[in-house]
Design an enzyme around this catalytic site. Structure first.
Site, PDB file in Angstrom:
ATOM      1  N   LYS A 139     -17.744  -0.390   5.504  1.00  0.00           N
ATOM      2  CA  LYS A 139     -18.152  -1.348   4.475  1.00  0.00           C
ATOM      3  C   LYS A 139     -19.656  -1.333   4.238  1.00  0.00           C
ATOM      4  CE  LYS A 139     -17.551  -6.049   2.803  1.00  0.00           C
ATOM      5  NZ  LYS A 139     -16.902  -7.369   2.989  1.00  0.00           N
ATOM      6  N   MET A 186      24.492   9.098   2.970  1.00  0.00           N
ATOM      7  CA  MET A 186      24.416  10.417   3.589  1.00  0.00           C
ATOM      8  C   MET A 186      24.692  10.336   5.088  1.00  0.00           C
ATOM      9  SD  MET A 186      24.119  13.596   2.943  1.00  0.00           S
ATOM     10  CE  MET A 186      23.164  14.043   1.501  1.00  0.00           C
ATOM     11  N   GLU A 222       0.817  -1.218   0.000  1.00  0.00           N
ATOM     12  CA  GLU A 222       0.000   0.000   0.000  1.00  0.00           C
ATOM     13  C   GLU A 222       0.849   1.264   0.000  1.00  0.00           C
ATOM     14  OE1 GLU A 222      -2.636  -3.140   2.013  1.00  0.00           O
ATOM     15  OE2 GLU A 222      -0.529  -2.522   2.156  1.00  0.00           O
ATOM     16  N   PHE A 281     -12.054  -6.618  14.027  1.00  0.00           N
ATOM     17  CA  PHE A 281     -10.950  -7.123  13.221  1.00  0.00           C
ATOM     18  C   PHE A 281     -10.595  -6.123  12.119  1.00  0.00           C
ATOM     19  CE2 PHE A 281      -9.518  -9.602   9.461  1.00  0.00           C
ATOM     20  CZ  PHE A 281      -8.306 -10.040   9.991  1.00  0.00           C
ATOM     21  N   GLN A 282      -9.331  -5.775  12.051  1.00  0.00           N
ATOM     22  CA  GLN A 282      -8.789  -4.825  11.069  1.00  0.00           C
ATOM     23  C   GLN A 282      -9.484  -3.463  11.136  1.00  0.00           C
ATOM     24  OE1 GLN A 282      -8.508  -6.710   7.145  1.00  0.00           O
ATOM     25  NE2 GLN A 282      -6.481  -7.495   7.679  1.00  0.00           N
TER      26      GLN A 282
END
Length: 560
Positions: free
Chosen positions: A163, A467, A51, A113-114
């Site tokens: 959802k 760096m 993602e 959940f999630q």
């Protein structure tokens, strides 16, 4: 007509002219993905490997095209994996809309959940965000998200959709988006008059351009002002391309790794004209000593930037291009021959230089410039290679350099390059990465290979975190704590395993042929360029020092 929430999302994307989205599906966002499947002939979906790659791809698409980039993710970890890309876009004022899904409204706040409160997580790093709990509000929310992302000072907007809202049904009526006007509400005549007076009275004006000049596409208007007042021009990292990098009045980048000509020019000028600059710490160094011999005129769209980091003598608030259109006719034509001669002297005495015989970062950048005729879109990750790309590739127009300037996001480049190439397929798109950065996003090579997106990944491979090692070498007594990457990872084999072409370059004589082949193949290519681990970026200003304290390798030799 009656549509469900997922259909409304897709119809609103079509309203906004969205042709491409980047994302990764999951359970909570399945309804939207099912609808996207039905419209795959109208909206292309690019499935990234992660993602974060999707958020960077949306960012790169937006920077390269000037349109709003769109990324999608499911709830929980899918949404949180977008956060770094959203923060990157926020710091650099990039218009993206991130659409996430969440658990159903009855399950919110119950550690389902999630489930994650992604609007709470992203509140500090978005221009605005929403959670849509009623399907009746969905269409207008998405429309507002696109408008907010684009208008004024651009930035990311997040829309979180539970959802059950994606499944609920309501009335939908298509709306044609109204054009977004450039912000000129606060451009006051008295401010323009004061700005013109300062310019007309100046004998040693210096123009410093930043990302705001790129975003507003003010390059034509900027050149007209510069030609009229005959002033030298430097830029920030984010301002690359706002002024032509091959123009004789161009002096190079300002700040920590800016040229001596620019840093000393800013120090010696009597008027600093800052266009779309936010005066970040990496540009100004010691703020109390920045441009201390000059009055400062600040042109910026965001009133929050005026007098935030540097106190200025005059400011004009609004879109940079529109301000320059109004301001230039008000200033008098000038020559400033003596001042320009001084700037030419600084450029001649303090040129950028590097070891010419061996394969180095600067050599790679100059060869890329030659092979692409200075016409490529250059994307970078963050580190030494980023600074070399800023110093040695000459940017002729806005939107040519895509880089994480504000957040400094390692792993930004490859996803952004994919987005840029999808948005501008006619352009050669090259991402410059260090080996440390490449390790953070190299899974996106598989994305480029899956869709045969012919981006070129140039890895400046010094087997260290370059760096950080440079700082450890100069300021930490050569204690190289956790910066050595001297292991057996083979980037050529890795590229081939992920479906791309891999080539290794160990000598400068191999560089031109390899780059020409990479450009001609029309496939994703990874070039593993092996350079010395102790090559450094010069010039350099120590942290917290005034920018006139800039030093280079010759100064270090004199000290020894």
């Amino acid at each position: 007509m009656k549509l469900n929430g997922s259909q409304i999302v897709v119809e609103c994307l079509k309203e906004q002219g969205v042709d491409t989205v980047f994302g990764y599906p999951g359970g909570a966002i399945l309804n939207i993905y099912d609808e996207l499947y039905k419209h795959s002939n109208e909206i292309t979906h690019i499935l990234t490997s992660h993602e974060q790659g999707a958020s960077h791809a949306a960012d790169g698409y937006a920077r390269a095209t000037g349109k709003v980039g769109v990324c999608l993710a499911t709830s929980g970890p899918g949404a949180t994996n977008l956060v770094t890309g959203i923060a990157t876009a926020y710091m650099d004022s990039v218009p993206i809309v991130a659409i996430t899904a969440n658990v159903g409204v009855p399950l919110l706040g119950k550690d389902s959940f999630q489930e994650i409160d992604i609007t709470g997580v992203t509140m500090p790093i978005t221009k605005h965000n929403y959670i849509v709990k009623r399907v009746e509000d969905l269409a207008d929310t998405i429309r507002n998200a696109f408008r907010i992302a684009k208008e004024g000072r651009p930035g990311p907007v997040l829309v979180d959709i539970p959802k059950d809202v994606t499944a609920a049904v309501t009335e939908y009526e298509a709306v044609i988006p109204e054009p977004i006007e450039r912000k000129t509400d606060y451009v006051r005549t008295e401010d323009l008059e004061e700005a013109a007076r300062l310019i007309n009275e100046s004998r040693k004006p210096f123009v410093l351009v930043g990302g705001g000049a790129v975003i507003s596409d003010a390059n034509k208007e900027l050149k007209e002002l510069v030609e009229k007042i005959q002033a030298p021009v430097g830029d920030t990292l984010m301002g690359k391309g706002a002024f032509d990098g091959i123009d004789e009045k161009y002096t190079g980048m300002a700040g920590m790794h800016g040229t001596k000509a620019t840093n000393l020019g800013i120090t010696e000028c009597d008027l600093l004209i800052a266009v779309g600059v936010r005066f970040s710490d990496r540009v100004v160094g010691n703020a109390s000593k920045f441009a201390r011999n000059a009055k400062i005129l600040h042109i910026d769209i965001d009133p929050a930037e005026i007098n935030k980091n540097i106190m200025v003598d005059c400011s004009v608030q609004g879109d940079a291009r529109e301000i320059l259109k109004k301001l230039t006719p008000m200033v008098e034509k000038a020559s400033h021959d003596q001042w320009l001669a001084r700037i030419r002297e600084l450029k001649e005495v303090y040129p950028l230089k590097y070891e010419q015989e061996t394969l180095t970062g600067p050599a790679v950048m100059e060869e890329i410039y030659k092979v692409t005729d200075g016409d490529a879109i250059i994307v970078t990750d963050v580190g030494q290679h980023q600074m070399w790309a800023a110093q040695y590739y000459k940017y002729k127009e806005p939107h040519q350099l895509l880089t994480s300037g504000g957040l400094g996001t390692m792993g930004y480049g490859l996803g952004a390059a994919i987005g840029a190439k999808v948005g501008r397929p006619e352009k050669t798109v090259i991402n410059i990465a260090g080996d440390g950065c490449f390790r953070m996003n190299m899974n996106e090579v598989a994305t480029a290979a899956r869709y045969n997106i012919p981006v070129i990944e140039v890895v400046i491979n010094n087997h260290v975190l370059g760096m950080v090692r440079q700082w450890q070498n100069l300021f930490y007594g050569e204690r190289y704590s956790a910066t050595i990457l001297n292991d057996s990872v083979d980037f050529v084999k890795l590229a081939e395993a992920l479906g791309a072409v891999g080539m290794r370059i160990t000598k400068r004589s191999e560089l031109k042929e390899a780059l020409e082949k990479a450009v001609s193949l029309g496939r994703p290519v990874v070039l593993d360029c092996q350079i010395d681990r102790d090559d450094k970026v010069f010039p350099m200003v120590p942290a917290g020092a005034p920018i006139e304290d800039v030093f280079d390798q010759d100064d270090l030799k004199k000290e020894k």
